[in-house]
Design an enzyme around this catalytic site. Structure first.
Site, PDB file in Angstrom:
ATOM      1  N   ASN A   2       0.811  -1.225   0.000  1.00 33.11           N
ATOM      2  CA  ASN A   2       0.000   0.000   0.000  1.00 33.11           C
ATOM      3  C   ASN A   2       0.845   1.275   0.000  1.00 33.11           C
ATOM      4  O   ASN A   2       0.321   2.373   0.138  1.00 33.11           O
ATOM      5  CB  ASN A   2      -0.947   0.010   1.203  1.00 33.11           C
ATOM      6  CG  ASN A   2      -0.204   0.148   2.528  1.00 33.11           C
ATOM      7  OD1 ASN A   2       1.011  -0.053   2.584  1.00 33.11           O
ATOM      8  ND2 ASN A   2      -0.921   0.493   3.582  1.00 33.11           N
ATOM      9  N   GLY A   3       2.190   1.140  -0.147  1.00 30.18           N
ATOM     10  CA  GLY A   3       3.056   2.305  -0.236  1.00 30.18           C
ATOM     11  C   GLY A   3       3.750   2.704   1.052  1.00 30.18           C
ATOM     12  O   GLY A   3       4.598   3.591   1.042  1.00 30.18           O
ATOM     13  N   ARG A  60      12.636  25.726  -2.241  1.00 33.40           N
ATOM     14  CA  ARG A  60      12.156  26.920  -2.942  1.00 33.40           C
ATOM     15  C   ARG A  60      10.906  27.511  -2.302  1.00 33.40           C
ATOM     16  O   ARG A  60      10.573  28.664  -2.549  1.00 33.40           O
ATOM     17  CB  ARG A  60      11.892  26.587  -4.425  1.00 33.40           C
ATOM     18  CG  ARG A  60      13.152  26.450  -5.255  1.00 33.40           C
ATOM     19  CD  ARG A  60      12.877  25.931  -6.636  1.00 33.40           C
ATOM     20  NE  ARG A  60      12.505  24.517  -6.613  1.00 33.40           N
ATOM     21  CZ  ARG A  60      12.298  23.798  -7.698  1.00 33.40           C
ATOM     22  NH1 ARG A  60      12.410  24.349  -8.898  1.00 33.40           N
ATOM     23  NH2 ARG A  60      11.989  22.510  -7.613  1.00 33.40           N
ATOM     24  N   ASP A 116      19.367  35.367 -12.615  1.00 28.84           N
ATOM     25  CA  ASP A 116      18.353  36.293 -12.105  1.00 28.84           C
ATOM     26  C   ASP A 116      18.988  37.189 -11.055  1.00 28.84           C
ATOM     27  O   ASP A 116      20.097  36.933 -10.585  1.00 28.84           O
ATOM     28  CB  ASP A 116      17.137  35.547 -11.523  1.00 28.84           C
ATOM     29  CG  ASP A 116      17.527  34.514 -10.469  1.00 28.84           C
ATOM     30  OD1 ASP A 116      18.330  34.848  -9.586  1.00 28.84           O
ATOM     31  OD2 ASP A 116      17.025  33.374 -10.546  1.00 28.84           O
ATOM     32  N   LYS A 120      15.259  38.817 -15.367  1.00 32.72           N
ATOM     33  CA  LYS A 120      14.308  37.742 -15.635  1.00 32.72           C
ATOM     34  C   LYS A 120      12.932  38.087 -15.069  1.00 32.72           C
ATOM     35  O   LYS A 120      12.807  38.672 -13.998  1.00 32.72           O
ATOM     36  CB  LYS A 120      14.802  36.438 -14.994  1.00 32.72           C
ATOM     37  CG  LYS A 120      13.932  35.224 -15.256  1.00 32.72           C
ATOM     38  CD  LYS A 120      14.390  34.028 -14.450  1.00 32.72           C
ATOM     39  CE  LYS A 120      13.975  34.127 -12.997  1.00 32.72           C
ATOM     40  NZ  LYS A 120      14.283  32.900 -12.223  1.00 32.72           N
ATOM     41  N   ASP A 180      16.267  22.825 -12.640  1.00 32.64           N
ATOM     42  CA  ASP A 180      15.071  21.994 -12.553  1.00 32.64           C
ATOM     43  C   ASP A 180      14.566  21.684 -13.965  1.00 32.64           C
ATOM     44  O   ASP A 180      14.977  20.724 -14.590  1.00 32.64           O
ATOM     45  CB  ASP A 180      14.010  22.693 -11.703  1.00 32.64           C
ATOM     46  CG  ASP A 180      12.844  21.773 -11.359  1.00 32.64           C
ATOM     47  OD1 ASP A 180      12.878  20.597 -11.760  1.00 32.64           O
ATOM     48  OD2 ASP A 180      11.892  22.229 -10.706  1.00 32.64           O
ATOM     49  N   THR A 195      15.043  28.688 -16.999  1.00 34.59           N
ATOM     50  CA  THR A 195      15.780  29.909 -16.667  1.00 34.59           C
ATOM     51  C   THR A 195      17.149  29.941 -17.326  1.00 34.59           C
ATOM     52  O   THR A 195      17.523  30.912 -17.990  1.00 34.59           O
ATOM     53  CB  THR A 195      15.934  30.041 -15.140  1.00 34.59           C
ATOM     54  OG1 THR A 195      14.637  30.185 -14.549  1.00 34.59           O
ATOM     55  CG2 THR A 195      16.775  31.251 -14.777  1.00 34.59           C
TER      56      THR A 195
END
Length: 321
Positions: free
Chosen positions: A42-43, A101, A176, A204, A236, A240
């Protein structure tokens, strides 16, 4: 009766990044301890240490990589198991700290999930945290326990310095405005190799209410005819850095390289980096990068020596810095 206390270091690895854990263990000349980790139908996650850890200095190594929620939960369960097995001190080693983040409320009715994860690790029973290049340094303040915040910048800067050599026309670029401190730190390390670099950043814009969407509009700084190094803490979806690379080439950069600590490479990242006008993409192995995400211009450096040196200092109660 009088006993002389002894210290014993024991390393255990979660299933997040076994390759890095093996490298850290080899650098410390300490074998990884036996731990049984499995998942029920079931995880639910099961953990049991296969050897006594009573009175030991226990280090649990787990990167919060994909699937991130399972990896975070697995670390918490391992910490809890170690606490209930009477470990003397438990150090959570998270080369990549998940949810970093989400460290503030950018809009109303949002969580501060980085703080939530810090609370979970603390309540589970960790006495100390070792991590690498947090998205923002303020996350250290979310813990009521000591945090050793390591950085891969010296490793990346040394690689770049060997690539270009002393006196090269290099511009260090932040993708950025928020990456100014990282950009300056990288530039200072390059100076130790006799490379006096210029600084630049990308103006940005991220449309309100969106994630992983970035629009690079202008470059502030000298880039024409120079070798540009775009530095960031993580890649990610690569939106960017790919946008930054395109803009730098449009402004006349001689070459563009992207250097980052964490190579998440989610979703369209690999395709974007393949199509971007970059000579090389350099990341560390804080996150395991499977074969299907590797491409010709990708270089992966090992962070293991830096982490191992920090863990040895923690165990010996000497200065980590």
């Amino acid at each position: 009766m009088e006993l002389v206390p002894t210290k014993r270091l024991q390393l255990f690895a979660g299933r997040g990044n076994r390759e890095l854990s093996d490298e850290i263990a080899a650098a410390l000349d300490v074998p990884l301890g036996e731990v049984v980790l499995s998942t029920f139908a079931n995880g639910e996650i099961y953990c049991r240490f296969g050897e006594s850890i009573r009175g030991s200095d226990v280090f649990i190594i787990q990167s919060h990589c994909e699937p991130i929620n399972e990896r975070v939960m697995e670390m918490l369960i391992m910490i809890d198991a170690a606490k209930r097995a009477s470990a003397k001190r438990i150090t959570a080693v998270t080369p990549f700290y998940g949810y970093a983040r989400q460290d503030r409320k950018a809009e109303g009715r949002e969580p501060i999930t980085a703080r939530l994860v810090a609370d979970l690790i603390t309540v589970a029973g960790a006495d100390r945290v070792v991590t690498v290049d947090l998205h923002t340094g303020q996350i250290q303040g979310f813990f009521d326990k000591p945090v050793d915040h390591l950085t891969a910048v010296p490793l990346l800067a040394e690689y770049a310095a060997k690539l270009f050599g002393a006196g090269a026309d290099v511009t260090v670029v932040s993708p950025d405005a928020g990456g100014g401190k990282l950009m300056r730190r990288f530039s200072n390390y390059l100076a130790e190799y006799d490379i006096e670099s210029e600084l630049a950043f990308i103006d940005k814009r991220r449309p309100k209410g969106t994630h992983n969407v970035a629009v690079a509009s202008e470059v502030v700084g000298e880039v024409e005819g120079r070798h540009c190094i775009v530095v960031d803490d993580m890649i990610d979806t690569a939106g960017t850095v790919a946008a930054a690379a395109n803009l730098l080439k449009e402004r006349g950069a001689a070459s563009v390289r992207i250097l980052a600590t964490h190579g998440l490479l989610s979703g369209p990242a690999v395709d974007r980096l393949r199509d971007a006008p970059v000579e090389e993409v350099v990341v560390t192995n804080t996150i395991p990068i499977p074969a299907e995400k590797r491409f010709e211009r990708l270089t992966v450096l090992s962070i293991a020596p830096i982490v191992a040196e920090a863990l040895d200092a923690v165990f010996e109660d000497t200065s980590v810095s």
